[in-house]
Design a protein around this motif. Structure first.
Motif, PDB file in Angstrom:
ATOM      1  N   GLY A 535      87.889  51.351 -99.018  1.00 25.78           N
ATOM      2  CA  GLY A 535      87.648  49.916 -98.884  1.00 25.78           C
ATOM      3  C   GLY A 535      88.077  49.117-100.095  1.00 25.78           C
ATOM      4  O   GLY A 535      88.017  47.877-100.081  1.00 25.78           O
ATOM      5  N   ILE A 536      88.515  49.789-101.166  1.00 29.44           N
ATOM      6  CA  ILE A 536      88.975  49.068-102.358  1.00 29.44           C
ATOM      7  C   ILE A 536      90.170  48.182-102.010  1.00 29.44           C
ATOM      8  O   ILE A 536      90.328  47.082-102.559  1.00 29.44           O
ATOM      9  N   LEU A 537      91.001  48.645-101.100  1.00 24.46           N
ATOM     10  CA  LEU A 537      92.224  47.922-100.736  1.00 24.46           C
ATOM     11  C   LEU A 537      91.926  46.473-100.365  1.00 24.46           C
ATOM     12  O   LEU A 537      92.596  45.549-100.814  1.00 24.46           O
ATOM     13  N   ASN A 538      90.897  46.264 -99.553  1.00 23.35           N
ATOM     14  CA  ASN A 538      90.593  44.907 -99.083  1.00 23.35           C
ATOM     15  C   ASN A 538      89.896  44.057-100.137  1.00 23.35           C
ATOM     16  O   ASN A 538      89.734  42.852 -99.950  1.00 23.35           O
ATOM     17  N   ASP A 539      89.474  44.668-101.235  1.00 27.00           N
ATOM     18  CA  ASP A 539      88.827  43.905-102.305  1.00 27.00           C
ATOM     19  C   ASP A 539      89.790  43.547-103.424  1.00 27.00           C
ATOM     20  O   ASP A 539      89.400  42.890-104.391  1.00 27.00           O
ATOM     21  N   LEU A 540      91.027  43.989-103.323  1.00 29.33           N
ATOM     22  CA  LEU A 540      92.019  43.684-104.350  1.00 29.33           C
ATOM     23  C   LEU A 540      92.658  42.327-104.087  1.00 29.33           C
ATOM     24  O   LEU A 540      92.923  41.974-102.933  1.00 29.33           O
ATOM     25  N   PRO A 541      92.945  41.563-105.135  1.00 28.33           N
ATOM     26  CA  PRO A 541      93.629  40.260-104.969  1.00 28.33           C
ATOM     27  C   PRO A 541      95.123  40.476-104.775  1.00 28.33           C
ATOM     28  O   PRO A 541      95.932  40.284-105.690  1.00 28.33           O
ATOM     29  N   ILE A 542      95.519  40.878-103.584  1.00 31.20           N
ATOM     30  CA  ILE A 542      96.899  41.299-103.322  1.00 31.20           C
ATOM     31  C   ILE A 542      97.802  40.096-103.105  1.00 31.20           C
ATOM     32  O   ILE A 542      97.519  39.206-102.306  1.00 31.20           O
ATOM     33  N   LYS A 543      98.917  40.113-103.815  1.00 28.40           N
ATOM     34  CA  LYS A 543      99.935  39.071-103.659  1.00 28.40           C
ATOM     35  C   LYS A 543     101.071  39.532-102.757  1.00 28.40           C
ATOM     36  O   LYS A 543     101.615  38.767-101.981  1.00 28.40           O
ATOM     37  N   ARG A 544     101.419  40.832-102.856  1.00 27.05           N
ATOM     38  CA  ARG A 544     102.589  41.322-102.122  1.00 27.05           C
ATOM     39  C   ARG A 544     102.477  42.824-101.911  1.00 27.05           C
ATOM     40  O   ARG A 544     101.963  43.536-102.759  1.00 27.05           O
ATOM     41  N   LEU A 545     102.942  43.293-100.760  1.00 26.89           N
ATOM     42  CA  LEU A 545     103.038  44.719-100.454  1.00 26.89           C
ATOM     43  C   LEU A 545     104.488  45.030-100.116  1.00 26.89           C
ATOM     44  O   LEU A 545     105.107  44.340 -99.307  1.00 26.89           O
ATOM     45  N   LEU A 546     105.054  46.059-100.764  1.00 25.66           N
ATOM     46  CA  LEU A 546     106.388  46.536-100.417  1.00 25.66           C
ATOM     47  C   LEU A 546     106.223  47.774 -99.537  1.00 25.66           C
ATOM     48  O   LEU A 546     105.804  48.823-100.005  1.00 25.66           O
ATOM     49  N   ASP A 547     106.540  47.637 -98.255  1.00 26.20           N
ATOM     50  CA  ASP A 547     106.347  48.759 -97.340  1.00 26.20           C
ATOM     51  C   ASP A 547     107.703  49.333 -96.925  1.00 26.20           C
ATOM     52  O   ASP A 547     108.740  49.004 -97.498  1.00 26.20           O
ATOM     53  N   HIS A 548     107.686  50.181 -95.896  1.00 33.00           N
ATOM     54  CA  HIS A 548     108.900  50.881 -95.497  1.00 33.00           C
ATOM     55  C   HIS A 548     109.463  50.341 -94.178  1.00 33.00           C
ATOM     56  O   HIS A 548     110.180  51.062 -93.480  1.00 33.00           O
ATOM     57  N   SER A 549     109.149  49.096 -93.850  1.00 36.35           N
ATOM     58  CA  SER A 549     109.735  48.508 -92.637  1.00 36.35           C
ATOM     59  C   SER A 549     111.232  48.307 -92.796  1.00 36.35           C
ATOM     60  O   SER A 549     111.970  48.283 -91.823  1.00 36.35           O
ATOM     61  N   ASP A 550     111.695  48.151 -94.047  1.00 39.49           N
ATOM     62  CA  ASP A 550     113.126  48.057 -94.347  1.00 39.49           C
ATOM     63  C   ASP A 550     113.408  49.002 -95.515  1.00 39.49           C
ATOM     64  O   ASP A 550     113.321  48.617 -96.673  1.00 39.49           O
ATOM     65  N   ASN A 551     113.722  50.248 -95.187  1.00 35.86           N
ATOM     66  CA  ASN A 551     113.879  51.261 -96.234  1.00 35.86           C
ATOM     67  C   ASN A 551     115.055  50.981 -97.152  1.00 35.86           C
ATOM     68  O   ASN A 551     115.053  51.374 -98.315  1.00 35.86           O
ATOM     69  N   ASP A 552     116.083  50.313 -96.630  1.00 36.08           N
ATOM     70  CA  ASP A 552     117.220  50.020 -97.494  1.00 36.08           C
ATOM     71  C   ASP A 552     116.828  48.994 -98.556  1.00 36.08           C
ATOM     72  O   ASP A 552     117.198  49.124 -99.727  1.00 36.08           O
ATOM     73  N   ALA A 553     116.049  47.984 -98.169  1.00 35.59           N
ATOM     74  CA  ALA A 553     115.567  47.001 -99.148  1.00 35.59           C
ATOM     75  C   ALA A 553     114.614  47.658-100.137  1.00 35.59           C
ATOM     76  O   ALA A 553     114.648  47.375-101.349  1.00 35.59           O
ATOM     77  N   PHE A 554     113.743  48.553 -99.638  1.00 33.35           N
ATOM     78  CA  PHE A 554     112.835  49.299-100.529  1.00 33.35           C
ATOM     79  C   PHE A 554     113.652  50.066-101.560  1.00 33.35           C
ATOM     80  O   PHE A 554     113.356  50.038-102.759  1.00 33.35           O
TER      81      PHE A 554
END
Length: 676
Positions: A535-554
């Motif tokens: 549950g720590i994830l939802n308590d973090l002040p997250i600005k941006r997540l880099l995921d693998h929806s576009d692996n070339d951009a990653f």
């Protein structure tokens, strides 16, 4: 205390819902929220709603545009609602049926309905069943054109459209794509859309491999909300017979397209390098000291050079990072190169059972393979020594009838106790475990000085994060707590230097399967399973997540962090003391009865392995003298009885025992080199 809903109304004019109900606590915020589970649990999306109160009664407004912009385009999105009061969250519930109708806007990607699973108020945003069908088609060496029919009425000037082509990592991974290019159609007026793509505008960026599978889509961009969606082009039965075509292109140079209908009745094409037989080998001689080659090269080629490139596997394909270049002497009748055995494949860049390919490089031309005609016989070639290394090399005609090199290793083995640091995951660390399943006697050979687990290269380079006290979260083991704290503290390089380790064993799992998160205050953390499950994830002040929806951009963003990480790492340890565990996920496992089973997500596993190969190849291109453990071609699979639970990340016992033997071999070999 519980907030309850008692009424829902949809306002057609404002495209909003008004929900009203009762709440006994003072309302500070009303939020709509959902959490997406895609490969891993994502940070929740939430929208703060405007609201009014009158005693215990409240009314909140839900704007359709914000729901649409934040919903998932290819799956149903369950939006729940909650009241925030005094720092606590109270879910909005319903204690009885509340009348509401499904809302289906004429020109939007979604339709909406309120439902009440287990009494929770839930607004479901459901993607419309929109399909696009190709009803006309033509292709020439210059132009791809046709007409597309949508199955839904289109109100003029509500969407713009593009033709989008996307390259698969390789043909079997038809659900995943890497490079893409888009070609504008413009604002559309009806459900029939005519398009024309100038093929000269195709980029050579799509020519990654010799044969690239490219899928074709139409992309609709909503002009009223910030949302777009891609739709495959289905093929109308009336034009199926005219789809298969082959055209040679003037640009990119030496390329061609073969269009075809997929097994799912969609438009795709092969985008091929048409490089064969443009340059050829005309003569070859070798002895123990040198190699003589002569070539047939087109007269208009300028400043030609001979290049040899090492193949690095990426799943079922390969790519190149390491190369050597040699001058070509161009005469009136022939072009030739003489390579000294002392220079040939010099430097510590060979790997076991390596393959190198020959190319001709010329100004304003792609690198072209060297064709071997039947008049040149290489069948009697032998393995020769390579420079001063324990490797042998043999020049051959490969399966494509082009010029290549095979290398053979000269393996050594022994054992010696050494200090080793581990940065990575269970792929590397669990070999140093005393349980019978792993290696009960590993401490005879290695002392693990410290471990950095499940940490992204992005995170290692960030400043420390102190915004959350991990001790406030009780739902994790001591080991998980240490792992998460290490990711927050950013002490990897200091720990490595202080440990006086002889070697660093590293794998790139954390960047293959998951992604980094940037916080509002600038720190970067690893999105590990620990922060996700606690549950720590939802308590973090997250600005941006880099995921693998576009692996070339990653990959493009990852390389700059990898460069910085490697530069700093080499100030602590020499490259020869870095051991890269190439890793890799298994698509099969032994079940509880010992039968071999296949994981249902095989394609996703193969896609992740393909991306892991890309990261490994780039890392080794920057640290070519690093040691490598590569089990990607060994037959190990998963095991139901793995001590910590079976998954595609966990292997049978033999993997870890073989891994230990490989570690002993590598470190003993390096010890002998240093003694010489």
């Amino acid at each position: 205390m519980k907030p309850y809903l008692n009424n829902i109304e949809f306002q057609q004019e404002t495209q909003t819902w008004t929900i009203s109900g009762t709440c006994a606590v003072k309302i500070e915020e009303v939020q709509a929220h959902y959490t997406e589970m895609f490969e891993f649990l994502r940070p929740e999306k939430k929208i703060n709603l405007s609201f009014e109160t009158n005693g215990k009664n409240f009314t909140a407004t839900i704007p359709m545009s914000e729901i649409a912009e934040n919903s998932i385009t290819n799956n149903k999105t369950p939006w729940n609602f909650r009241i925030i009061s005094g720092g606590k969250k109270y879910p909005l519930e319903s204690d009885g049926p509340v009348t509401n109708k499904e809302v289906t806007p004429k020109n939007a990607f979604y339709q909406y309905v309120f439902e009440f699973p287990e009494g929770l108020v839930t607004l479901f945003s459901k993607p419309k069943d929109i399909t696009a069908t190709l009803i006309d088609f033509a292709i020439t060496p210059d132009t791809l054109s046709g007409a597309i029919k949508l199955n839904t009425p289109i109100e003029p000037d509500t969407y713009s459209a593009e033709i989008v082509i996307k390259r698969r990592p390789y043909s079997a991974l038809y659900l995943f794509h890497e490079q893409e290019e888009a070609f504008q159609i413009g604002t559309i007026k009806t459900d029939k859309i005519n398009f024309q793509v100038k093929l000269q505008a195709l980029s050579s960026n799509l020519l990654v491999d010799s044969n690239n599978v490219v899928d074709t889509f139409i992309r609709l961009n909503s002009l009223s909300i910030n949302k777009q969606h891609d739709f495959y082009l289905n093929i109308d039965n009336s034009i199926k017979n005219i789809i298969p075509r082959e055209v040679e292109l003037s640009h990119p140079k030496y390329s061609k397209i073969n269009t075809y209908v997929t097994g799912s009745n969609r438009l795709s094409f092969y985008f091929k390098k048409n490089y064969q037989e443009i340059v050829s080998l005309t003569a070859f001689q070798e002895d123990a000291n040198k190699i003589d080659l002569q070539f047939s090269i087109p007269k208009n080629f300028i400043d030609s050079k001979l290049v040899i490139k090492r193949r690095d596997n990426k799943a079922k394909l390969f790519e190149y990072y390491i190369e050597q270049e040699f001058p070509i002497k161009k005469g009136l009748l022939k072009s030739a190169t003489t390579i000294s055995r002392h220079e040939f494949l010099s430097g510590n860049v060979n790997k076991e059972n390596g393959i190198w390919d020959f190319f001709i490089r010329s100004t304003d031309q792609p690198d072209l393979p060297i064709f071997i005609p039947d008049t040149v016989d290489l069948s009697k070639n032998k393995f020769h020594n390579v420079s001063n290394q324990p490797f042998l090399a043999k020049i051959i005609k490969n399966g494509a009838k082009n010029l290549s090199i095979n290398t053979n290793p000269a393996p050594e083995s022994n054992a010696n106790p050494l200090k080793i640091a581990v940065m990575g995951s269970c792929f590397s660390r669990n070999a140093f475990n005393s349980k019978p399943f792993f290696n009960p006697d590993y401490k005879r050979f290695f002392e693990v000085t410290f471990t950095q687990s499940h940490t992204s290269l992005f995170s290692v380079l960030s400043k420390p994060y102190t915004g959350i006290n991990i001790d406030d979260y009780g739902n994790m083991t001591d080991n998980e707590r240490r792992t998460l704290q290490a990711d927050f503290d950013k002490g990897f390089f200091e720990n490595l230097e202080n440990s006086k380790s002889d070697y660093l064993l590293i794998d790139l799992y954390a960047d293959v399967l998951r992604g980094p998160i940037w916080l509002e205050s600038g720190e970067i953390l690893s999105l590990s399973y620990i922060s996700e499950q606690t549950g720590i994830l939802n308590d973090l002040p997250i600005k941006r997540l880099l995921d693998h929806s576009d692996n070339d951009a990653f990959f493009q963003e990852w390389t700059s962090y990898a460069d910085a990480f490697i530069e700093k790492l080499l100030t602590v340890l020499p490259a020869e003391r870095i051991i890269l565990n190439k890793g890799g996920f298994t698509s099969k496992y032994y079940d509880k009865n010992g039968a071999v089973q296949e994981y249902k997500i095989k394609m996703r596993i193969e896609r992740n392995n393909y991306f892991w190969d890309r990261l490994n190849n780039y890392f080794l291109s920057k640290v070519p003298t690093a040691q490598v453990i590569d089990f990607t071609k060994k037959p190990y699979i998963g095991d139901y009885y793995y001590p910590f639970g079976h998954s595609f990340s966990h292997y049978e016992s033999g993997y870890y025992k073989d891994f230990m033997r490989e570690m002993i071999y590598i470190t003993e070999r390096e010890k002998r080199k240093s003694n010489n």
